[in-house]
Design a protein around this motif. Structure first.
Motif, PDB file in Angstrom:
ATOM      1  N   HIS A  88       0.070  -4.743   8.979  1.00 52.42           N
ATOM      2  CA  HIS A  88      -0.665  -3.731   9.266  1.00 52.42           C
ATOM      3  C   HIS A  88      -0.113  -2.467   9.291  1.00 52.42           C
ATOM      4  O   HIS A  88      -0.733  -1.145   8.508  1.00 52.42           O
ATOM      5  CB  HIS A  88      -1.057  -3.761  10.878  1.00 52.42           C
ATOM      6  CG  HIS A  88      -2.265  -2.364  11.293  1.00 52.42           C
ATOM      7  ND1 HIS A  88      -3.087  -1.943  10.488  1.00 52.42           N
ATOM      8  CD2 HIS A  88      -1.584  -1.797  12.315  1.00 52.42           C
ATOM      9  CE1 HIS A  88      -3.817  -1.664  11.507  1.00 52.42           C
ATOM     10  NE2 HIS A  88      -2.435  -0.504  12.818  1.00 52.42           N
ATOM     11  N   TRP A  89       1.138  -2.697   9.732  1.00 52.72           N
ATOM     12  CA  TRP A  89       1.975  -0.978   9.575  1.00 52.72           C
ATOM     13  C   TRP A  89       2.501  -0.599   7.873  1.00 52.72           C
ATOM     14  O   TRP A  89       2.765   0.469   7.674  1.00 52.72           O
ATOM     15  CB  TRP A  89       3.221  -1.166  10.260  1.00 52.72           C
ATOM     16  CG  TRP A  89       4.754  -0.407  10.367  1.00 52.72           C
ATOM     17  CD1 TRP A  89       4.034   1.337  11.416  1.00 52.72           C
ATOM     18  CD2 TRP A  89       4.989   0.598   9.353  1.00 52.72           C
ATOM     19  NE1 TRP A  89       5.551   2.145  10.293  1.00 52.72           N
ATOM     20  CE2 TRP A  89       6.116   1.190   9.768  1.00 52.72           C
ATOM     21  CE3 TRP A  89       5.506  -0.438   8.466  1.00 52.72           C
ATOM     22  CZ2 TRP A  89       6.568   2.311   9.203  1.00 52.72           C
ATOM     23  CZ3 TRP A  89       7.262   0.329   7.313  1.00 52.72           C
ATOM     24  CH2 TRP A  89       7.340   1.392   7.889  1.00 52.72           C
ATOM     25  N   ILE A  90       2.692  -1.572   6.960  1.00 51.97           N
ATOM     26  CA  ILE A  90       2.531  -2.219   6.004  1.00 51.97           C
ATOM     27  C   ILE A  90       1.417  -1.210   5.359  1.00 51.97           C
ATOM     28  O   ILE A  90       2.119   0.257   4.670  1.00 51.97           O
ATOM     29  CB  ILE A  90       2.990  -2.983   4.855  1.00 51.97           C
ATOM     30  CG1 ILE A  90       4.932  -3.428   5.867  1.00 51.97           C
ATOM     31  CG2 ILE A  90       3.107  -3.105   3.701  1.00 51.97           C
ATOM     32  CD1 ILE A  90       5.896  -4.133   5.755  1.00 51.97           C
ATOM     33  N   ALA A  91       0.180  -1.847   5.507  1.00 52.14           N
ATOM     34  CA  ALA A  91      -0.592  -1.584   5.343  1.00 52.14           C
ATOM     35  C   ALA A  91      -0.929   0.401   5.442  1.00 52.14           C
ATOM     36  O   ALA A  91      -1.174   1.295   4.373  1.00 52.14           O
ATOM     37  CB  ALA A  91      -1.922  -1.686   5.632  1.00 52.14           C
ATOM     38  N   GLU A  92      -0.908   0.692   6.664  1.00 53.27           N
ATOM     39  CA  GLU A  92      -0.936   2.613   7.124  1.00 53.27           C
ATOM     40  C   GLU A  92      -0.347   3.020   6.801  1.00 53.27           C
ATOM     41  O   GLU A  92      -0.520   4.010   5.830  1.00 53.27           O
ATOM     42  CB  GLU A  92      -0.676   1.947   8.512  1.00 53.27           C
ATOM     43  CG  GLU A  92      -1.533   3.451   9.463  1.00 53.27           C
ATOM     44  CD  GLU A  92      -1.293   2.609  11.073  1.00 53.27           C
ATOM     45  OE1 GLU A  92       0.314   3.916  11.204  1.00 53.27           O
ATOM     46  OE2 GLU A  92      -1.906   2.068  11.573  1.00 53.27           O
ATOM     47  N   LYS A  93       1.524   2.321   6.136  1.00 53.72           N
ATOM     48  CA  LYS A  93       1.858   3.783   5.805  1.00 53.72           C
ATOM     49  C   LYS A  93       2.440   3.847   3.898  1.00 53.72           C
ATOM     50  O   LYS A  93       3.386   4.286   3.796  1.00 53.72           O
ATOM     51  CB  LYS A  93       3.364   3.132   6.411  1.00 53.72           C
ATOM     52  CG  LYS A  93       3.703   3.708   7.270  1.00 53.72           C
ATOM     53  CD  LYS A  93       3.222   5.137   8.692  1.00 53.72           C
ATOM     54  CE  LYS A  93       3.008   4.851   9.628  1.00 53.72           C
ATOM     55  NZ  LYS A  93       2.453   6.350  10.474  1.00 53.72           N
ATOM     56  N   MET A  94       1.820   2.773   3.580  1.00 53.00           N
ATOM     57  CA  MET A  94       1.450   2.645   2.361  1.00 53.00           C
ATOM     58  C   MET A  94       1.884   3.864   1.223  1.00 53.00           C
ATOM     59  O   MET A  94       2.080   3.586   0.231  1.00 53.00           O
ATOM     60  CB  MET A  94       0.853   1.625   1.645  1.00 53.00           C
ATOM     61  CG  MET A  94       1.139   1.084   0.082  1.00 53.00           C
ATOM     62  SD  MET A  94       3.214   0.026   0.112  1.00 53.00           S
ATOM     63  CE  MET A  94       3.065  -1.178   0.699  1.00 53.00           C
ATOM     64  N   ILE A  95       0.620   4.581   1.417  1.00 52.83           N
ATOM     65  CA  ILE A  95       0.749   5.886   0.332  1.00 52.83           C
ATOM     66  C   ILE A  95       1.721   6.445   0.862  1.00 52.83           C
ATOM     67  O   ILE A  95       1.980   6.918  -0.129  1.00 52.83           O
ATOM     68  CB  ILE A  95      -0.617   6.409   0.784  1.00 52.83           C
ATOM     69  CG1 ILE A  95      -1.507   5.620   0.604  1.00 52.83           C
ATOM     70  CG2 ILE A  95      -0.503   7.991   0.656  1.00 52.83           C
ATOM     71  CD1 ILE A  95      -3.159   6.067   1.072  1.00 52.83           C
ATOM     72  N   ASP A  96       2.379   6.766   2.139  1.00 57.75           N
ATOM     73  CA  ASP A  96       3.374   7.320   1.971  1.00 57.75           C
ATOM     74  C   ASP A  96       4.828   7.122   1.330  1.00 57.75           C
ATOM     75  O   ASP A  96       5.660   7.389   0.958  1.00 57.75           O
ATOM     76  CB  ASP A  96       4.397   7.547   3.405  1.00 57.75           C
ATOM     77  CG  ASP A  96       2.392   8.560   3.961  1.00 57.75           C
ATOM     78  OD1 ASP A  96       2.085   9.082   3.289  1.00 57.75           O
ATOM     79  OD2 ASP A  96       3.115   8.700   5.304  1.00 57.75           O
ATOM     80  N   ILE A  97       4.736   5.403   1.260  1.00 51.73           N
ATOM     81  CA  ILE A  97       5.746   4.831   0.608  1.00 51.73           C
ATOM     82  C   ILE A  97       5.788   4.602  -0.404  1.00 51.73           C
ATOM     83  O   ILE A  97       7.034   4.438  -1.051  1.00 51.73           O
ATOM     84  CB  ILE A  97       6.039   3.166   1.479  1.00 51.73           C
ATOM     85  CG1 ILE A  97       6.818   3.619   3.537  1.00 51.73           C
ATOM     86  CG2 ILE A  97       7.276   2.271   0.886  1.00 51.73           C
ATOM     87  CD1 ILE A  97       6.158   2.062   4.320  1.00 51.73           C
TER      88      ILE A  97
END
Length: 181
Positions: free
Chosen positions: A119-128
């Motif tokens: 969930h955290w990875i999917a949420e921050k994927m655009i930034d990462i």
């Protein structure tokens, strides 16, 4: 020679062609140019394998096999090297790639949470994602080129050492017993 070292650990093409799961690519596996163990083919296989291993994509083995086919280098080595990024090492390697990418793009590094979740990875994927892609491509290119160079140098050193040893053996064999007195 390094060839003997690699031959000891690589599978035989016939055993792979007989595997039921690989029958659809048996015509590629049977291609003799993909099984050659020369300085060029091994060095290029290391380059392709390391490059493919450091890309954050699915089906890295397919990319490595296609690269080996394109460059006519050793297929099993290039595919086998992809396993550098296995489920245990993948998070560390890709996090390092992300940090390198963030440094190259001059963006702040997002610290990983204490409890990493999808969930955290999917949420921050655009930034990462931009930093991860940039870092992964950079490390993949650098690791591939350095791996290629190191294998070529090790191979050359090993061959020249072997030639030196043979030359010394010939000199000792040519000495006559009268030279000892």
């Amino acid at each position: 020679m390094p060839r003997r070292f690699f031959q000891r650990y690589l599978p035989h093409p016939d055993t792979l062609k007989r595997k039921r799961s690989l029958r659809f690519v048996s015509h590629l596996i049977g291609n003799p140019s993909l099984w050659v163990l020369s300085r060029r083919s091994v060095a290029n296989a290391f380059m392709i394998g390391l490059f493919s291993a450091l890309l954050p994509i699915p089906f890295q083995m397919v990319v490595a096999a296609f690269g080996a086919w394109l460059l006519r280098c050793n297929l099993p080595l290039s595919v086998g090297l992809v396993w550098i990024t296995n489920p245990l090492t993948m998070p560390l390697i890709f996090y390092g790639n992300y940090r390198i990418g963030a440094w190259l793009l001059n963006t702040p590094v997002r610290e990983a949470p204490t409890q990493l979740s999808t969930h955290w990875i999917a949420e921050k994927m655009i930034d990462i994602l931009p930093a991860l892609v940039m870092g992964s491509l950079t490390t993949a290119i650098v690791a591939g080129l350095v791996g290629n160079l190191i294998i070529r140098l090790i191979w050359r050193w090993h061959v020249s050492r072997s030639w030196r040893r043979r030359r010394l053996k010939r000199r000792h064999a040519q000495r006559s017993p009268a030279d000892d007195y």
